[in-house]
Design an enzyme around this catalytic site. Structure first.
Site, PDB file in Angstrom:
ATOM      1  CB  CYS A  42      64.205  88.770  70.571  1.00  0.00           C
ATOM      2  SG  CYS A  42      63.771  90.165  71.596  1.00  0.00           S
ATOM      3  CB  ALA A 114      53.495  96.846  73.219  1.00  0.00           C
ATOM      4  N   GLY A 242      53.852  97.438  63.390  1.00  0.00           N
ATOM      5  CA  GLY A 242      54.086  98.203  64.611  1.00  0.00           C
ATOM      6  C   GLY A 242      53.327  97.689  65.809  1.00  0.00           C
ATOM      7  CB  THR A 270      52.566 105.174  87.763  1.00  0.00           C
ATOM      8  OG1 THR A 270      51.911 104.914  89.002  1.00  0.00           O
ATOM      9  CG2 THR A 270      52.940 103.872  87.078  1.00  0.00           C
ATOM     10  CB  THR A 299      68.086  95.380  76.431  1.00  0.00           C
ATOM     11  OG1 THR A 299      67.645  96.227  75.386  1.00  0.00           O
ATOM     12  CG2 THR A 299      68.818  94.207  75.835  1.00  0.00           C
TER      13      THR A 299
END
Lengths: 453, 453
Positions: A42, A114, A242, A270, A299
């Site tokens: 970030c 991601a 994205g 999972t 967070t």
């Protein structure tokens, strides 16, 4: 107890450190593709913009530091095989390529995160076209920007806005393009997004809305972005279009995938009992709609890591549905949101009313009082379901107040009578949040009256 | 409908303005002893200290401004008689003295506030000895301070601390004396008060604890304060020795008085149905202990005025028990508290545990990250009952988060898993409040274990 963790982002490292808190003896191994660990992704736009001096500064720890906690971190390593029946993973070191290593586990934690989504258009492979996800991306952009003049940022998400501002601070001509008719569409309603847009434009950023790009042109390196009949000159393009959860490993293990990503229960487990998953690669539940959604926040990853760690260590703990509370800052402008927007509420079949005010952060006589805009969104019973805040100081903590208010089911009339602290140098005798809540109450009355009529 | 309001402080004026919101026709008359209305008494120390340029700046409105809302304000007038059976008050204009005026009412609102309490010691009537309550007090102190060198502040309440710092900013030698063994005893525990004390001492303020003064000496004007065998030279003394509710008028009307002040129900109605009372002259209930107590905060008065106004206008509304959420700032240091201290909890028979941390307001790599201290107090079931915060930024809103948490019955373990927003320029990935809540949870475990053993 042997614990293997794949991924060394906020989720993976939070899990590792927290397991150690509860279990001194567990063998903890973290495997990551990255060269650097424990840095703050970030913070990358703020290094680019010069607020933070150096990329080194945002690396909080090295792999060696974790050895002190007896946590082994293997960097630049790729897990290429997994057998959940045998509780084993196989990995290669990226620099070696051939040699294969095996690691058995009692518990596996998938924290693969991601990756950037790049739309399938022409020219995204040209030199000078970047994604912005990792420290390495930041370093490359920083170097390339030194010799660039015109940047196009594709996508006006938080990261798109932050990096646009950062490159403008570096002196580049910056154009930010967004397919939707507003910036920051995920967390701000159009009326609030406009305030941020005005600030960006005031600082010389060219914002083009309702317009995607058709292709990127250039020879060896990027020369421009094309949409309809227009070309914008660009020697630097950042695709802030994205991210997508990295679920390949979970799939390979046979873990259930949901609509968005890996499915986990409230223990972060999972569908395979000894495999946990945390961070950007998992789905979460929305606290208001109850639907599965994505969070993609550092967070959230940290909080999930704590929950996974407790459960692995034998302490029952539950991860709760999220509000995706977020905040950002460009220049002097802070903006944040929590819960649903009016638009997202309506998409979920929730008829939303709202209150909105513009006020000052301090009494008007006090030097340094700043403007603040607050929008509080509630359902027709008055229960608060979202809030958006924009101002030049003290926005983040107000987002947190609203996060707690929403999670505790507070109504706008209850919030309007809540006790806030006050002193002239730091606040208003009636907090802007109270003013917005009062406005929400009176709007609600007229909405409900209309419904009745 | 005729409404008479006695007192033009935060409570009286809030009641007046809010009645007008709901009732366009009511005849509203406000009578006040003061010359100035609608100023911020909390801002006086900041004018003295030079943060706010001028005393005029903190006057938000003049009596004439209220005429626009059709609210009549009679200044410098003293109500000397009241007949609650005939619904009439009598008043004199202070500058005329002889002439008597009568005003009949359907509803009377008593908002007489509080006055400074001066202990019965020798010398408090000397020139150069001041209380600090009204704008006029502020003006007098400011003028006197111009020719002074040595100030003694008696009492280390919030106002005592604020005015000590202000006079130090003016270049005076400042000694602050407090009878109790700590500063700010009402809202901070000793361990937290020490942090504020250190800051004051670092800025050259001499703090003497556990020591009251025996008398004030001087000839025409003050020359020193005496305690035991010591004399502190002083040409300016401020008695910050507390305030007492002004209940004379309520008494004259026959309203019931309680342990502390005028008794009101949750509608802000006194024992006489058409007489309401708001602000410093009424008692409130403590939200944790359920006991009657005093609030003496401008925010409380404003909130009470809104409730009284609604009920007078025929809209049912309830004033809730208070947590006395407060905040202050001297120099760069913000400090605030809400709910009970460990000491006040124990006085009320509540065995309290607590968590405490020292952290940074931003990631340590981010320029301008400041230290923040957080203490969260909870009962043995983990329910949060108080919080104290001290730091150089973003304290006030964190007090407000904790105010909402306490009122909603949040436990430290629930708070520890609550969602907070994060961005590097404004916060930590794990908020200091979360860290303190986690510490409180682990302390609670060991306390409960001890109890079991």
């Amino acid at each position: 107890m042997k614990i293997a963790i794949v991924g060394a982002g906020a989720g993976g490292l939070s899990t590792a450190s927290n397991i150690r808190k509860y279990n001194k003896d567990a063998e903890i191994t973290v495997i990551t593709m990255g060269k650097h660990i424990a840095y703050s992704p970030c913070a990358i736009p703020y290094v680019l913009g010069g607020e933070v001096e150096n990329f080194k500064d945002i690396i909080m720890h090295e792999a060696e530091d974790y050895l002190e906690k007896n946590i082994k971190i293997i960097t630049q390593a790729e897990v290429f095989d997994i057998s959940s029946s045998e509780n084993k993973i196989k990995y290669r070191l990226i620099n070696e390529k051939t040699e294969e290593y095996e690691l058995s586990y009692d518990y596996l934690v998938i924290a693969t995160g991601a990756s950037s989504f790049i739309p399938p258009i022409e020219g995204t492979n040209l030199n000078g076209v970047f994604k912005l996800r990792t420290l390495e991306d930041g370093l490359k952009i920083n170097e390339w920007a030194e010799k660039s003049q015109n940047a196009v940022i594709v996508g006006a998400s938080l990261i798109g806005v932050e990096v646009s501002y950062a490159l403008r601070q570096k002196g580049l001509n910056v154009t930010m393009m967004e397919m939707l008719p507003q910036i920051i569409p995920r967390s701000l309603d159009p009326d609030m997004a406009t305030i941020v847009q005005d600030y960006l434009e005031k600082h010389g950023i060219n914002v083009i809305l309702g317009q995607g790009i058709d292709k990127i042109i250039g020879d060896e390196h990027v020369e421009g972005t094309v949409f309809e009949d227009n070309v914008i000159d660009a020697d630097l393009v950042i695709m802030a279009t994205g991210v997508r959860p990295k679920t390949k490993l979970a799939e390979m293990a046979g873990c259930e995938l949901g609509k968005w990503a890996v499915v986990v229960n409230e223990k972060m487990q999972t569908s395979i009992p000894n495999i946990y998953a945390v961070g950007d690669c998992v789905e979460v539940f929305d606290a208001i709609t109850g639907e599965s959604t994505q969070s993609m926040l550092g967070t959230t990853a940290v909080r999930q890591g704590k929950i996974a760690a407790k459960n692995i260590a034998g302490i029952t703990a539950e991860f709760k549905p999220v509000l995706n509370s977020n905040v950002s800052k460009v220049g002097e402008l802070e903006f944040g949101a929590v819960g649903l927007t009016v638009a997202s509420a309506r998409q979920n079949g929730i008829y939303a009313a709202y209150g909105k005010i513009r006020a000052l952060t301090k009494a008007r006589y006090y030097p340094g009082a700043k403007r603040i805009d607050v929008k509080i969104i509630n359902n027709l019973k008055g229960r608060i379901i979202g809030c958006q805040l924009i101002g030049e100081e003290r926005v983040a903590e107000r987002v947190d107040i609203m996060s707690l208010a929403i999670i505790k089911g507070v109504t706008c009339s209850e919030l309007a009578t809540t006790e806030f602290s006050y002193a002239p140098p730091v606040s208003m005798v009636t907090d802007p949040i109270i003013l917005a809540a009062e406005d929400a109450c009176s709007k609600l009355k007229s909405v409900n009256k209309e419904e009745q009529d």
